[in-house]
Scaffold this motif. Structure first.
Motif, short mmCIF file in Angstrom:
data_model
loop_
_atom_site.label_atom_id
_atom_site.label_comp_id
_atom_site.label_asym_id
_atom_site.label_seq_id
_atom_site.Cartn_x
_atom_site.Cartn_y
_atom_site.Cartn_z
N CYS A 179 0.83 -1.20 0.00
CA CYS A 179 0.00 0.00 0.00
C CYS A 179 0.86 1.26 0.00
CB CYS A 179 -0.94 0.01 1.20
SG CYS A 179 -1.96 1.51 1.32
N ALA A 180 1.93 1.25 0.75
CA ALA A 180 2.81 2.42 0.79
C ALA A 180 3.34 2.75 -0.60
CB ALA A 180 3.97 2.17 1.75
N SER A 181 3.46 1.73 -1.45
CA SER A 181 3.95 1.95 -2.81
C SER A 181 2.82 2.20 -3.81
CB SER A 181 4.74 0.71 -3.28
OG SER A 181 5.88 0.51 -2.48
N LEU A 182 1.68 1.53 -3.62
CA LEU A 182 0.63 1.53 -4.62
C LEU A 182 -0.56 2.44 -4.33
CD1 LEU A 182 0.45 -2.33 -5.33
CD2 LEU A 182 1.58 -0.58 -6.73
N CYS A 183 -0.83 2.67 -3.07
CA CYS A 183 -2.01 3.48 -2.73
C CYS A 183 -1.78 4.93 -3.16
CB CYS A 183 -2.30 3.40 -1.23
SG CYS A 183 -2.92 1.78 -0.69
N SER A 184 -2.89 5.62 -3.46
CA SER A 184 -2.79 7.00 -3.96
C SER A 184 -3.15 8.04 -2.91
CB SER A 184 -3.70 7.17 -5.18
OG SER A 184 -5.06 6.95 -4.83
N VAL A 185 -3.81 7.63 -1.83
CA VAL A 185 -4.23 8.57 -0.80
C VAL A 185 -3.10 8.74 0.22
CG1 VAL A 185 -5.91 9.03 1.04
CG2 VAL A 185 -6.65 7.96 -1.10
N PRO A 186 -2.53 9.92 0.34
CA PRO A 186 -1.39 10.11 1.25
C PRO A 186 -1.68 9.69 2.69
CG PRO A 186 -1.53 11.97 -0.23
CD PRO A 186 -2.77 11.14 -0.47
N ALA A 187 -2.88 9.98 3.19
CA ALA A 187 -3.19 9.60 4.57
C ALA A 187 -3.14 8.09 4.74
CB ALA A 187 -4.57 10.14 4.96
N GLU A 188 -3.59 7.36 3.73
CA GLU A 188 -3.57 5.89 3.81
C GLU A 188 -2.14 5.38 3.68
OE1 GLU A 188 -6.27 2.18 2.15
OE2 GLU A 188 -5.93 3.92 0.84
N GLN A 189 -1.35 6.01 2.85
CA GLN A 189 0.06 5.64 2.74
C GLN A 189 0.78 5.85 4.07
OE1 GLN A 189 1.04 8.22 -0.65
NE2 GLN A 189 1.52 6.38 -1.84
N ARG A 190 0.48 6.96 4.73
CA ARG A 190 1.12 7.22 6.03
C ARG A 190 0.72 6.17 7.05
NH1 ARG A 190 -0.15 12.65 4.58
NH2 ARG A 190 -2.03 12.66 5.88
N LEU A 191 -0.55 5.80 7.05
CA LEU A 191 -0.99 4.76 7.97
C LEU A 191 -0.27 3.45 7.67
CD1 LEU A 191 -2.89 3.75 10.23
CD2 LEU A 191 -4.53 3.17 8.42
N ALA A 192 -0.15 3.10 6.39
CA ALA A 192 0.52 1.86 6.00
C ALA A 192 1.97 1.85 6.46
CB ALA A 192 0.43 1.67 4.49
N ARG A 193 2.66 2.98 6.29
CA ARG A 193 4.05 3.04 6.74
C ARG A 193 4.13 2.90 8.27
NH1 ARG A 193 4.43 6.92 2.41
NH2 ARG A 193 3.97 8.64 3.83
N GLY A 194 3.17 3.49 8.97
CA GLY A 194 3.14 3.32 10.42
C GLY A 194 2.91 1.87 10.82
N MET A 195 2.06 1.16 10.06
CA MET A 195 1.84 -0.27 10.33
C MET A 195 3.14 -1.06 10.16
SD MET A 195 -1.78 -1.07 8.44
CE MET A 195 -3.32 -0.29 8.94
N VAL A 196 3.86 -0.77 9.09
CA VAL A 196 5.12 -1.48 8.84
C VAL A 196 6.07 -1.28 10.02
CG1 VAL A 196 7.19 -1.56 7.40
CG2 VAL A 196 4.92 -1.37 6.34
N GLU A 197 6.23 -0.04 10.44
CA GLU A 197 7.16 0.26 11.54
C GLU A 197 6.72 -0.42 12.84
OE1 GLU A 197 8.84 4.15 14.00
OE2 GLU A 197 7.99 4.40 11.99
N GLY A 198 5.44 -0.30 13.17
CA GLY A 198 4.95 -0.88 14.42
C GLY A 198 5.01 -2.39 14.44
N GLN A 199 4.62 -3.02 13.33
CA GLN A 199 4.61 -4.49 13.32
C GLN A 199 6.01 -5.07 13.23
OE1 GLN A 199 1.59 -6.51 11.03
NE2 GLN A 199 0.15 -4.82 11.24
N GLN A 200 6.92 -4.40 12.55
CA GLN A 200 8.30 -4.88 12.54
C GLN A 200 8.91 -4.81 13.94
OE1 GLN A 200 10.13 -2.49 9.42
NE2 GLN A 200 9.90 -4.15 7.94
N SER A 201 8.57 -3.77 14.69
CA SER A 201 9.04 -3.67 16.07
C SER A 201 8.49 -4.83 16.90
CB SER A 201 8.62 -2.33 16.68
OG SER A 201 8.97 -2.26 18.04
#
Length: 243
Positions: A203-225
């Motif tokens: 989603c961070a790469s493919l989604c077009s809505v910036p707010a959704e991309q930001r959420l996706a990047r936050g998910m990646v960071e949180g779940q990797q932790s």
């Protein structure tokens, strides 16, 4: 040693929750206002029903619901405070994020059931043109789970998407107690997070809505932790993630 471990769990889990709530507030406000990025329901750039944005929202809502379900199961199967705290934080974080994803679909006036019988995760095959959504989204079979959970899935033994536990695995988790339940939960949730990270990165790469991309990047960071934390918790129980 025990106190140090507990503090580590609290810090990591607490940070994950705080990060999720931060993204929840920022993204929800951005969506409600439109934010100039196609997030508002009346915006001409609202994602289409077959966009990566809609597919991610549908699929991740289902994915998150199972994480919430597994977390509540293990809280009833163990007295270990570290595992129970981690389970609570995962459930709280992912329930909040799931509400945002479903709220976006409502805001965009898009159905929570994917159109045309499209399969889960098909939107991840998209390589371009995601703003107007030319690919499949989450499957119609699981669309109803957008509000109901991960049961009765269309995949083998109910497995809809990468990382999701099967019905038989959930049943087994419900039968285990104590450390055996802790280990199995940590293994299942490790698989679950790996699948979730892959979806969020897409989603961070493919989604077009910036707010959704930001959420996706936050998910990646949180779940990797949390993946690192769960690896340590498994090692403390002389176990390891499943291959």
């Amino acid at each position: 040693m025990e106190r140090r471990k507990t503090r580590r769990v609290r810090r990591a889990a607490g940070a994950a929750v705080a990060l999720a709530l931060l993204f929840a507030g920022a993204a929800t406000v951005a969506s409600a206002r439109g934010d100039g990025d196609g997030a508002g329901a009346g915006d001409s750039r609202v994602p289409g029903a077959s966009s990566a944005d809609a597919g991610f929202a549908r699929d991740m809502a289902v994915h998150h619901q199972q994480a919430v379900e597994m977390s509540f199961i293990v809280r009833d199967r163990t007295d270990d405070e570290d595992v129970r705290r981690l389970a609570y934080d995962i459930a709280n974080t992912q329930a909040n994020q799931r509400g945002m994803l479903l709220g976006w679909l409502d805001l965009w006036e898009l159905p929570k059931v994917a159109p045309g019988g499209e399969q889960p995760m098909a939107w991840m095959a998209e390589t371009g043109g995601h703003e107007h959504g030319g690919t499949d989204t989450g499957g119609a079979e699981h669309g109803g789970h957008g509000s109901g959970g991960s049961e009765a899935g269309s995949g083998a033994d109910g497995v809809l998407m990468a990382g999701m536990a099967s019905r038989s695995e959930l049943a087994r988790l419900n039968r285990l107690d104590g450390e055996r339940a802790e280990v199995f939960f940590l293994q299942l949730m490790t698989d679950h997070h790996k699948g979730g990270v892959a979806m969020a990165e897409a989603c961070a790469s493919l989604c077009s809505v910036p707010a959704e991309q930001r959420l996706a990047r936050g998910m990646v960071e949180g779940q990797q932790s949390e993946l690192g934390l769960m690896r340590d918790m498994l090692a403390e129980r002389e176990a390891e993630p499943r291959p």
